[in-house]
Structure formats: structure tokens, C-alpha cells
Motif scaffolding. Structure first.
Motif, PDB file in Angstrom:
ATOM      1  N   UNK A  98      52.991 -24.681  78.050  1.00  0.00           N
ATOM      2  CA  UNK A  98      52.166 -24.196  76.937  1.00  0.00           C
ATOM      3  C   UNK A  98      51.465 -25.379  76.302  1.00  0.00           C
ATOM      4  N   UNK A  99      50.242 -25.135  75.832  1.00  0.00           N
ATOM      5  CA  UNK A  99      49.442 -26.188  75.198  1.00  0.00           C
ATOM      6  C   UNK A  99      48.872 -25.661  73.888  1.00  0.00           C
ATOM      7  N   UNK A 100      49.015 -26.441  72.827  1.00  0.00           N
ATOM      8  CA  UNK A 100      48.498 -26.086  71.513  1.00  0.00           C
ATOM      9  C   UNK A 100      47.523 -27.166  71.060  1.00  0.00           C
ATOM     10  N   UNK A 101      46.367 -26.729  70.563  1.00  0.00           N
ATOM     11  CA  UNK A 101      45.364 -27.676  70.083  1.00  0.00           C
ATOM     12  C   UNK A 101      45.813 -28.232  68.733  1.00  0.00           C
ATOM     13  N   UNK A 102      46.111 -29.543  68.703  1.00  0.00           N
ATOM     14  CA  UNK A 102      46.573 -30.163  67.458  1.00  0.00           C
ATOM     15  C   UNK A 102      45.586 -31.236  66.995  1.00  0.00           C
ATOM     16  N   UNK A 103      44.325 -31.113  67.451  1.00  0.00           N
ATOM     17  CA  UNK A 103      43.330 -32.131  67.098  1.00  0.00           C
ATOM     18  C   UNK A 103      43.178 -32.250  65.590  1.00  0.00           C
ATOM     19  N   UNK A 104      43.021 -31.105  64.912  1.00  0.00           N
ATOM     20  CA  UNK A 104      42.866 -31.153  63.461  1.00  0.00           C
ATOM     21  C   UNK A 104      44.111 -31.718  62.790  1.00  0.00           C
ATOM     22  N   UNK A 105      45.289 -31.366  63.318  1.00  0.00           N
ATOM     23  CA  UNK A 105      46.519 -31.895  62.737  1.00  0.00           C
ATOM     24  C   UNK A 105      46.596 -33.405  62.915  1.00  0.00           C
ATOM     25  N   UNK A 127      52.744 -35.011  73.017  1.00  0.00           N
ATOM     26  CA  UNK A 127      51.358 -35.089  72.582  1.00  0.00           C
ATOM     27  C   UNK A 127      50.535 -35.866  73.600  1.00  0.00           C
ATOM     28  N   UNK A 128      49.471 -35.219  74.096  1.00  0.00           N
ATOM     29  CA  UNK A 128      48.561 -35.844  75.044  1.00  0.00           C
ATOM     30  C   UNK A 128      47.136 -35.578  74.567  1.00  0.00           C
ATOM     31  N   UNK A 129      46.186 -36.302  75.146  1.00  0.00           N
ATOM     32  CA  UNK A 129      44.789 -36.099  74.776  1.00  0.00           C
ATOM     33  C   UNK A 129      43.941 -35.973  76.033  1.00  0.00           C
ATOM     34  N   UNK A 130      42.785 -35.320  75.889  1.00  0.00           N
ATOM     35  CA  UNK A 130      41.798 -35.228  76.964  1.00  0.00           C
ATOM     36  C   UNK A 130      40.443 -35.581  76.359  1.00  0.00           C
ATOM     37  N   UNK A 146      34.090 -37.313  72.467  1.00  0.00           N
ATOM     38  CA  UNK A 146      35.175 -37.012  71.553  1.00  0.00           C
ATOM     39  C   UNK A 146      36.481 -36.816  72.296  1.00  0.00           C
ATOM     40  N   UNK A 147      37.514 -36.565  71.516  1.00  0.00           N
ATOM     41  CA  UNK A 147      38.864 -36.446  72.067  1.00  0.00           C
ATOM     42  C   UNK A 147      39.534 -35.200  71.511  1.00  0.00           C
ATOM     43  N   UNK A 148      40.240 -34.491  72.386  1.00  0.00           N
ATOM     44  CA  UNK A 148      41.024 -33.331  71.962  1.00  0.00           C
ATOM     45  C   UNK A 148      42.499 -33.630  72.190  1.00  0.00           C
ATOM     46  N   UNK A 149      43.313 -33.381  71.155  1.00  0.00           N
ATOM     47  CA  UNK A 149      44.759 -33.614  71.233  1.00  0.00           C
ATOM     48  C   UNK A 149      45.480 -32.301  71.497  1.00  0.00           C
ATOM     49  N   UNK A 150      46.433 -32.345  72.413  1.00  0.00           N
ATOM     50  CA  UNK A 150      47.224 -31.161  72.761  1.00  0.00           C
ATOM     51  C   UNK A 150      48.708 -31.479  72.624  1.00  0.00           C
ATOM     52  N   UNK A 151      49.466 -30.477  72.162  1.00  0.00           N
ATOM     53  CA  UNK A 151      50.931 -30.566  72.152  1.00  0.00           C
ATOM     54  C   UNK A 151      51.448 -29.735  73.312  1.00  0.00           C
ATOM     55  N   UNK A 152      52.131 -30.390  74.267  1.00  0.00           N
ATOM     56  CA  UNK A 152      52.557 -29.743  75.506  1.00  0.00           C
ATOM     57  C   UNK A 152      54.058 -29.479  75.473  1.00  0.00           C
ATOM     58  N   UNK A 153      54.436 -28.255  75.822  1.00  0.00           N
ATOM     59  CA  UNK A 153      55.845 -27.897  76.021  1.00  0.00           C
ATOM     60  C   UNK A 153      55.994 -27.322  77.426  1.00  0.00           C
ATOM     61  N   UNK A 154      56.995 -27.782  78.151  1.00  0.00           N
ATOM     62  CA  UNK A 154      57.223 -27.319  79.527  1.00  0.00           C
ATOM     63  C   UNK A 154      58.681 -26.923  79.684  1.00  0.00           C
ATOM     64  N   UNK A 155      58.928 -25.694  80.151  1.00  0.00           N
ATOM     65  CA  UNK A 155      60.301 -25.206  80.327  1.00  0.00           C
ATOM     66  C   UNK A 155      60.454 -24.633  81.737  1.00  0.00           C
TER      67      UNK A 155
END
Length: 898
Positions: A522-529, A489-492, A498-507
Motif C-alpha cells: 500500500x502507498x499513501x501520498x504524504x507529500x503535504x505531510x 518513506x520513499x520519494x519519486x 518536483x518530488x512526491x513522498x510516499x509512505x509504503x507498507x508491505x505485508x
């Protein structure tokens, strides 16, 4: 695979009657450097690849002598080999030659020669030119110790391993290459007998030590003439795997006269080249002959099939006898035949020399396949057309793979562009080779036609808000470790705030060495979560206090013998955590005359109190106080919910105490009832014994004076008294089961059943019963009561039978219990009466049919209740009955042999 030059349907048939030019046109189809020599080593034909390799043009090369591109000594050997091939049955030979390029550069090559018969011409020789690495090695015959002075400065620099042996074959000197090749040390070797050195040290480092020793030792006895052989050194901690060539000869003069010099050349590269050459030759033969992969055949000038190979039979399905003489248009589809495609292809080959085409072709059975077809015109020396060479390859599988790959690429592309997940492919240098539109949106980067993004344009932050350096980002971690990263989990920071949270997976996408070549991120927007999780966390903290109170209430409602002091202690320990300010909240709890307080409780400070009392007027009070006053100046020191909490708490304590008081009263009443039943049973026994005694006296003294009716009445009275006594005994036993039992202990049921069968022996014999006792377990219980339990069950099983009783006792394991079943073949019980059989004094049959008091099964149930088990019956009228009891298994079985 045989020599196809001698088969009637092989590739040589294609050119068996071809001229040199026609043969060259066919060979140009296959990408090999092939030169055709006449008997004098003059070049009469060459493929395009050969012309290109020799850095000349075709006109210059044709009719030139081999000396134009070979060393003079190589030309002499070539001429001798050509003459030898013409005059002997040998058809093939290979020469190592040096090719001179246009800029005078020398290239080491191998020239593979093979005779070729061409119509109208004498036998010619085709040569295939392939590059080979050259490894110049000095001959052992040209070396002696006198030529190497000083040894340490000359031989150590040479790329050759040297052993110098004296006349006794002891090691006089070795160079550094020998140390490296065999993993030995010069200081440990000098002066040692060479035979001993080989046996004790060197031989085990060879792949074939026995052959090595036998070959080397043979050169010592006697000191033989020059010798050479190859050996394979295995790898070890002090050496590398390598191939060596041994060359040795006696030393005939000088200080080591009578000794021997042994040279070891590293031929590892040469062996690899040889292996590669063998593989290359096999590949070349496979490509040229291509029996299994290519259909290679010849057409006459009109397009009729003139020859046919096995590859053609396999691919097209025709036997040579079926197709020879037929027009080759039979291999085309009807639409192409109607469009005159076969004739057009022949015409193009006639004009251009070669034509290549791909399309659907037809097999003998009518099925089609996708073919790659090459047609080459074959002309004689005058340029007249003699026919065509046709090569066909079945490309159906490749076409399907290509189409499938294209569909997969299209699908991946659609997925990339429609995915709600940002996807990018990162290169090792940090650049991206592909990124979908969603990734650009998530990173708030401009979307354009360029499918790449610059990851350095946005700063990433970890969960603590600290910037993440490029070297520590998920993709960099994968490149460094080769291990994937999941759901980091990272943020930008958004451009507009404001801040947007992303869930990052790297393979990783790994290369053949399993090293990451690229990384898919891959990056998924998890801000609402994340926002939802924060809200849930706050709600959870609020609910934890409620949970603490609920947990306390649940503990209060659990049955048990918890003392008042223990209850007070538990309340003081757990209740403060249910308040808004647990560290500042002090408590006092009173139950009856007992009281407990927390250490900080005092008479000062704001407080809340809840009071009640039980039905027996036991007072209950809970007081919560803030000894240091309101926290942070709050105007409401205690929340309404906190007042409701202690109100609920005192109510629960009240219920708990009243329940205990009620249970105590019930237990007292039960003991009184049991005492009454025992006293009543005991008191009734005395008049009953008197009645029975006088009835016996009446029978003894006046039986002869009584008529038949009188005797019958006397019998009724006696029987009634006996039954009354049995019922009183049963009732007395029933009432004492729970109060007069023995402590539980491991009980071996096999021993219990053996005693029961012994006690019932007379009854069993009288009824002619068959009683089977299977292996039984050890259970926890009261041995005396379990004896009575199974006595009653077996007695009933024997009693309630209309024929010879058959009774079986067996056990099955169920979780932590044993289920013991008593099965009989008796009269059975109607299903709707199964529950009634366990009631006190319940009888299902008249006394004149079956004797009994109706209390035996009630006693069984009472015993099982004390053992916290279960008892039930399965039965149907006329089908016998099975009475089962569930008893707790013992922790340790009884030692039956002790």
C-alpha cells in the motif's frame, strides 16, 4: 459404520433390483474406477472413469476377460477370489495386481472386490481399481552369503539392509543401508554380539523396543526358521524415521553355517500408501454410502419414492413411513410444481440417462434448502425403464459461503477502486497481479484497463535521495525475510518536476508453509505531510531559542534559596543558546557587586545591554556582545527579539531578587512577632502569679469573714486568673511550635497513643470512656508535638460527650501519607462551623457548659502545618465527630520489638 448392503434403506436398496446397465449408470455418478465381473472374471459393466483409466472404449471392454488388462497370474488369483466370495459368507477382498495399459505400461494397483446381487442374474463381483506404489523386495528365503560375492560391491548397492551373523550370533558383516537405517557405524558393530548390540544401541532407536527385542531374540533360541515382522525406527540426529520389514532365516551352509542372515527392507513408502489407501477407502465408502451427507433413494418409473436412506431422513426430515409411495414432487417448491419441473427432470433423465439440477427444495416442516440433485434412469437388460436413482445433497451452506465470498469480492473491488490509498499485489518474480487506479496515479503511470503495473518503470529514492535498488524495496524485503514493512518513506520524481513522498507498507500473503506467496503493498501520498513537517521543523528550531529563554525564566521564578553566584552561573550557562549565533555570543551579567562573564567576553564588538534595579536599589545588568564582529557581515548583529529577551530577563531577575528580599523581611518579621509573643506571655505571667497568690491568701485568711456574695466574687476572680494562666500557656505553646520543635524522625504512633492514653487515664476513668486504638503506622515527625496533637484530640473527644464516650483511633494509607482518624460519639459540630474550630480562642459553647481555652485545636493545626500535613473534621450535630490528620509516612518503620 455398518455394511449398508444389508440395510433396508441403504444405498444398495437403490440398485437392489437394477440390471447391470442401470447399476453402471448409477455408479457413473460417483467418480470411482469400478469394474463389474461375472463368475468367470469377464467384464459385464464399468464406470466411465474405469474405461478411461484402462485406455480403451466401453464396447471393447464389455464382455472381455480380465486378462485383457491384468497379468496372467493376477487373473488366476482373481478367478479364485471370485469363486471364494461366491461360495463363502465373505463379501469383500483386496488384491494387489498389475494393470497393463494400451502402450504396455505396467501400473501397480489394488483391486478392492465386493459381491453385488443383481435381480435376475447370478451373484456378481464389483471391483474398485486404485493405483498403489509398488516396492519390489527380494525374499529372505532366496538369499545366502554364497550368492553375494563380493559383499562390498553388491550388497552395499542394494536397497536393503543386511546383517550377517555367525554361529555365535556375533555380527560378521553389515551393509551401508543398515548403517543408515539404525544410525550405527560398521566399524563399531562388526564382531559384537547381536543381542548386546540390540540391548545397548539399537533397541532405544525403535518405537517399541521391548517388542523388537523379544521378537528378534526369539529367532536366536533356537535358530528358528524364516521370520518376518515390521518395526518402526524413530528419528534422531544420525538417522531418519522409517518403517522397516525384518526378514531373516538361518544360514545352512558356507563359512557362516549355523548363523543367521537378517534383511531389513525400507517399507516407509508402502506404509504411507497403506495409510493413504485406508483413508481413500474410508473416503470412498463415505462418498458412496453418504448417510450423513447425501439423500440417496429410488423412484419408480412414475416418480414415486420406492426406497429411503438415513441421509434422506436427515436432509429432508421425512421418516421412511411418511414418504414411501409419495410422489417426489413433494420435495419441490409450489412454483416449481406449478411449472411441472419435477416431471421435466424425470423426462430429461429418461431421455439422457442422467440429469443434474440445483435449486430450492422443501423439507417436511416446510423449510427450504438449496440442493444439488442428480437423477439417473435405471433400465433393465432390454433397456426398459425400471425407475430412477436420485441423489440429493444439501448445498445451502456452500451457496451461502459462495454468495458471501462474492459479496466480499465485490466489496474488496469497490474498496480497491475507491480507496485514497494505492494498493497492489506483488508476485515473487516482481510482477504484479493486481493494482488499483490510485496506485497508478501515485506512481504517475498511465491508467488503463489492465489491473497490473510494472514497478520497474519508476525509480524510488530513500530519505537521503539515494536510489533504492529493486532488491531492497519493501516488497523484496518481505519476500526475503517474511516480515512485514510498515510506513517506509520513499520519494519519486514527478514527470513535470518536483518530488512526491510516499509512505509504503508491505505485508505478506503466506502459503501453508508460512512462506510469502505474494505481498500486498500500500502507498499513501504524504507529500503535504512531509512539507508540513519541514515547515514545523524550521519553526521548531526558531522556537527552541524562545523555549530556552522561557525555561530560564521559569527557573528564575521558582522559589528557593539559590545564591547570587549560582544564579549568575546558571544565566551564563543557558542564556547563550537563546541567541541566533550562540557560539559567537559572549555575555556579562552583573547583580549588585557580583559579576560573571563568559570566556570570550571583551570590550570590542557590537553589543546590546539591558539594565534595571530592585526596590532596594540593587543594580542588574546583562550585556551580550559579538567579540568578532557581525556574523557573515549581517547588518543587524542582534535581533530585536534578542534585545527584548535580555530586557525580559533582567526584569525577571529583578522580580526574583525582590521576592527574596520580601521573603527575608517576612521571615524577620515573623521571628520578631514570635519573640514578642513569647516575651509578652512571659511578662504577663508574673503579675498573674501575684494576683493568683493574693487571691489564695484572701481566701485562706478572710473566707470566714465574707458573706455569700463575697465568696462568689472571690471564686469568679480565682477562676478568671486560672483561665488567664491557661490561655497564656496555650498562647506561649502556640507561638513556639515552629521555633522550638525537635528534628523530624520516624515516630511509632502506637507508642505515642499508648502514652496519651496513660496521661488521660484519670479523665478516661472519670468519664467512663471506651477508647479503642487500632494498629497505627510509623510516620515522620516530632514525637513531642505529635503527643500533644493526639492528646488534644482525645481529650476533646472525651470532653464533648453527653453520655459515656466511645472513641476509636484508626489509620488508612493514602499514597505516601497515613491518615489517622479520631472518631467519637459526642455532641457533634454544625457543618458551617467546621472551619472555625481551628481558630485561636474560638469557642463554640459557653464556659458553663464545657471548659477549655479555645486554643487546643488551633495548636493541633499549627503542629500539622509544621509537619506539612493536613487536618480536617467531619461532623454533624448529634452524630459525633471524626477529626482526621494526614502525616507523611516514614521511609523505614520503627522496630517495636527493639
Amino acid at each position: 459404520m455398518g455394511n449398508r448392503g444389508h440395510t433396508s434403506d441403504g444405498v444398495d436398496d437403490v440398485v437392489s433390483n437394477a440390471t447391470t446397465d442401470g447399476y453402471t449408470q448409477l455408479l457413473d455418478i460417483i467418480s470411482e474406477r469400478i469394474v463389474l465381473f461375472d463368475t468367470n472374471a469377464n467384464v459385464v459393466a464399468a464406470t466411465d472413469s474405469a474405461v478411461e483409466f484402462l485406455e480403451t472404449d466401453r464396447e471393447t471392454l464389455l464382455d472381455s476377460h480380465a486378462s485383457a488388462f491384468l497379468e496372467a497370474s493376477d487373473c488366476d488369483r482373481l478367478e479364485r477370489v471370485i469363486q471364494s466370495l461366491r461360495s463363502s459368507e465373505q463379501t469383500e477382498s483386496t488384491l494387489s495386481v498389475t494393470v497393463k495399459s494400451a502402450d504396455d505400461t505396467s501400473i501397480s494397483c489394488e483391486l478392492h472386490l465386493r459381491t453385488v446381487d443383481c435381480a435376475g442374474e447370478s451373484t456378481q463381483v464389483a471391483g474398485v481399481v486404485r493405483e498403489a506404489e509398488s516396492h519390489t523386495q527380494p525374499a529372505a528365503d532366496d538369499w545366502s552369503p554364497e550368492h553375494a560375492a563380493p559383499l562390498s560391491s553388491v550388497i552395499d548397492e542394494a536397497d536393503v539392509g543386511v546383517f550377517v551373523l555367525d554361529a555365535s550370533f556375533s555380527v560378521a558383516w553389515i551393509d551401508e543401508s543398515i548403517e543408515s537405517y539404525f544410525g550405527i557405524d560398521r566399524a563399531d558393530v562388526i564382531g559384537r554380539d547381536k543381542r548386546t548390540l540390540i540391548e545397548e544401541t539399537i533397541a532405544d532407536r525403535l518405537e517399541d523396543p521391548e517388542t523388537f527385542m523379544e521378537t528378534v531374540f526369539a529367532t536366536y533360541e533356537p535358530n528358528r526358521a524364516p521370520t518376518r515382522f515390521e518395526c518402526h525406527v524413530t528419528s534422531g540426529p544420525d538417522r531418519e524415521e522409517r518403517w522397516l520389514e525384518h526378514r531373516s532365516k538361518p544360514i545352512e551352509s558356507g563359512p557362516y553355517e549355523g548363523g543367521r542372515i537378517e534383511l531389513y527392507y525400507d517399507i516407509t513408502d508402502r506404509k504411507r500408501i497403506e495409510n493413504a489407501r485406508v483413508a481413500s477407502e474410508a473416503q470412498f465408502r463415505s462418498l458412496v454410502d453418504a448417510v450423513d451427507e447425501y439423500a440417496i433413494f429410488r423412484l419408480d418409473p412414475d416418480g414415486n419414492v420406492a426406497s429411503w436412506n438415513s441421509g434422506a431422513s436427515q436432509i429432508k426430515g421425512y421418516d421412511p413411513r411418511e414418504v414411501l409411495g409419495k410422489h417426489f414432487s413433494i420435495f419441490y417448491t409450489p412454483d416449481e410444481r406449478d411449472a411441472h419441473v419435477p416431471q421435466e427432470n424425470l423426462e430429461r433423465a429418461r431421455r439422457n440417462g442422467v440429469v443434474e439440477d440445483e435449486g430450492w427444495r422443501v423439507r417436511s416442516d416446510g423449510s427450504t434448502f438449496w440442493a444439488n440433485v442428480t437423477i439417473a434412469a435405471i433400465r433393465d437388460a432390454d433397456g426398459d425403464l425400471e425407475g430412477f436413482a436420485k441423489i440429493t445433497r444439501d448445498m445451502t451452506d456452500r451457496r451461502e459461503r459462495e454468495q458471501r465470498l462474492q459479496r466480499e469480492r465485490d466489496l474488496v473491488e469497490r474498496i480497491l477502486e475507491t480507496s485514497s490509498v494505492g494498493i497492489t499485489v506483488v508476485n515473487r518474480d516482481g510482477t504484479t497481479s493486481r493494482a488499483n487506479e490510485r496506485m497508478a496515479q501515485l506512481l504517475s503511470l498511465p491508467v488503463d484497463d489492465n489491473p497490473t503495473i510494472d514497478p520497474t518503470l519508476r525509480q524510488l529514492y530513500d530519505e537521503t535521495g539515494s536510489p533504492i535498488p529493486l532488491a531492497e524495496r519493501p516488497a523484496s524485503h518481505v519476500f526475503q525475510t517474511g516480515e512485514p514493512v510498515y510506513d517506509r518513506e520513499v520519494s519519486i520524481e514527478e514527470p513535470g518536476g518536483g518530488k512526491r513522498w510516499l509512505s509504503i507498507t508491505a505485508t505478506p500473503i503466506s502459503d501453508s508453509n508460512s512462506d510469502p506467496e505474494q505481498v500486498v503493498v500500500t502507498a499513501t501520498d504524504i507529500t503535504e505531510l512531509k512539507e508540513l513537517a519541514d515547515r514545523r521543523k524550521r519553526e521548531l528550531e526558531e522556537r527552541e531559542k524562545e523555549y530556552t529563554a522561557i525555561q530560564l525564566a521559569t527557573s528564575l521564578l521558582e522559589p528557593g534559596d539559590k545564591s547570587i553566584s549560582a544564579l549568575l552561573e546558571e544565566l551564563l550557562e543557558t542564556l547563550p543558546d537563546a541567541f541566533r549565533h550562540p557560539d559567537q555570543t559572549a555575555l556579562r551579567v552583573r547583580i549588585g557587586t557580583q559579576e560573571a562573564t563568559t570566556d570570550a567576553f571583551s570590550a570590542d564588538g557590537p553589543s546590546i545591554t539591558a539594565r534595571t534595579e530592585t526596590a532596594n536599589e540593587t543594580p542588574i545588568t546583562v550585556t551580550a556582545r559579538l567579540p568578532n564582529g557581525a556574523v557573515n557581515g549581517e547588518t543587524t548583529p542582534f535581533l530585536t527579539e534578542e534585545q527584548e529577551l535580555i530586557d525580559t530577563l533582567v526584569t525577571l531577575v529583578k522580580f526574583h531578587l525582590e521576592r527574596r528580599e520580601y521573603i527575608d523581611e517576612l521571615q524577620l518579621e515573623t521571628r520578631r512577632l514570635e519573640q514578642f509573643a513569647y516575651a509578652a506571655s512571659h511578662d504577663i505571667q508574673e503579675p498573674l502569679r501575684m494576683v493568683s497568690s493574693y487571691l489564695q491568701l484572701l481566701e485562706q485568711r478572710y473566707a470566714e469573714s465574707l458573706d455569700e456574695n463575697g465568696l462568689e466574687f472571690l471564686e469568679f476572680a480565682t477562676d478568671g486568673a486560672d483561665r488567664m494562666r491557661d490561655m497564656i500557656d496555650g498562647l506561649l505553646a502556640y507561638s513556639r511550635i515552629k521555633t522550638h520543635g525537635n528534628p523530624f524522625e520516624p515516630v511509632d504512633l502506637e507508642n505515642v497513643l499508648e502514652d496519651v492514653v496513660t496521661d488521660l487515664n484519670d479523665h478516661i476513668v472519670a468519664a467512663d470512656a471506651d477508647v479503642t486504638i487500632e494498629s497505627l503506622p510509623t510516620v515522620e515527625g516530632d514525637r513531642h508535638q505529635l503527643h500533644r496533637l493526639f492528646y488534644n484530640l482525645l481529650e476533646n473527644a472525651i470532653e464533648y460527650s453527653e453520655e459515656s464516650p466511645v472513641v476509636r483511633v484508626a489509620a488508612t494509607h493514602r499514597d505516601t501519607e497515613w491518615v489517622i482518624s479520631v472518631t467519637d460519639n459526642g455532641i457533634g459540630i454544625e457543618p458551617e462551623l467546621h472551619g472555625r474550630v481551628f481558630e485561636v480562642f474560638e469557642r463554640l459553647h459557653p464556659r458553663n457548659e464545657y471548659a477549655g481555652t479555645g486554643i487546643g485545636l488551633a495548636i493541633c493545626q499549627r503542629i500539622i502545618e509544621r509537619h506539612r500535613g493536613d487536618i480536617w473534621v467531619e461532623s454533624a450535630v448529634g452524630e459525633g465527630s471524626t477529626f482526621s490528620v494526614a502525616l507523611q509516612a516514614a521511609d523505614e518503620p520503627v522496630d517495636r520489638d527493639g
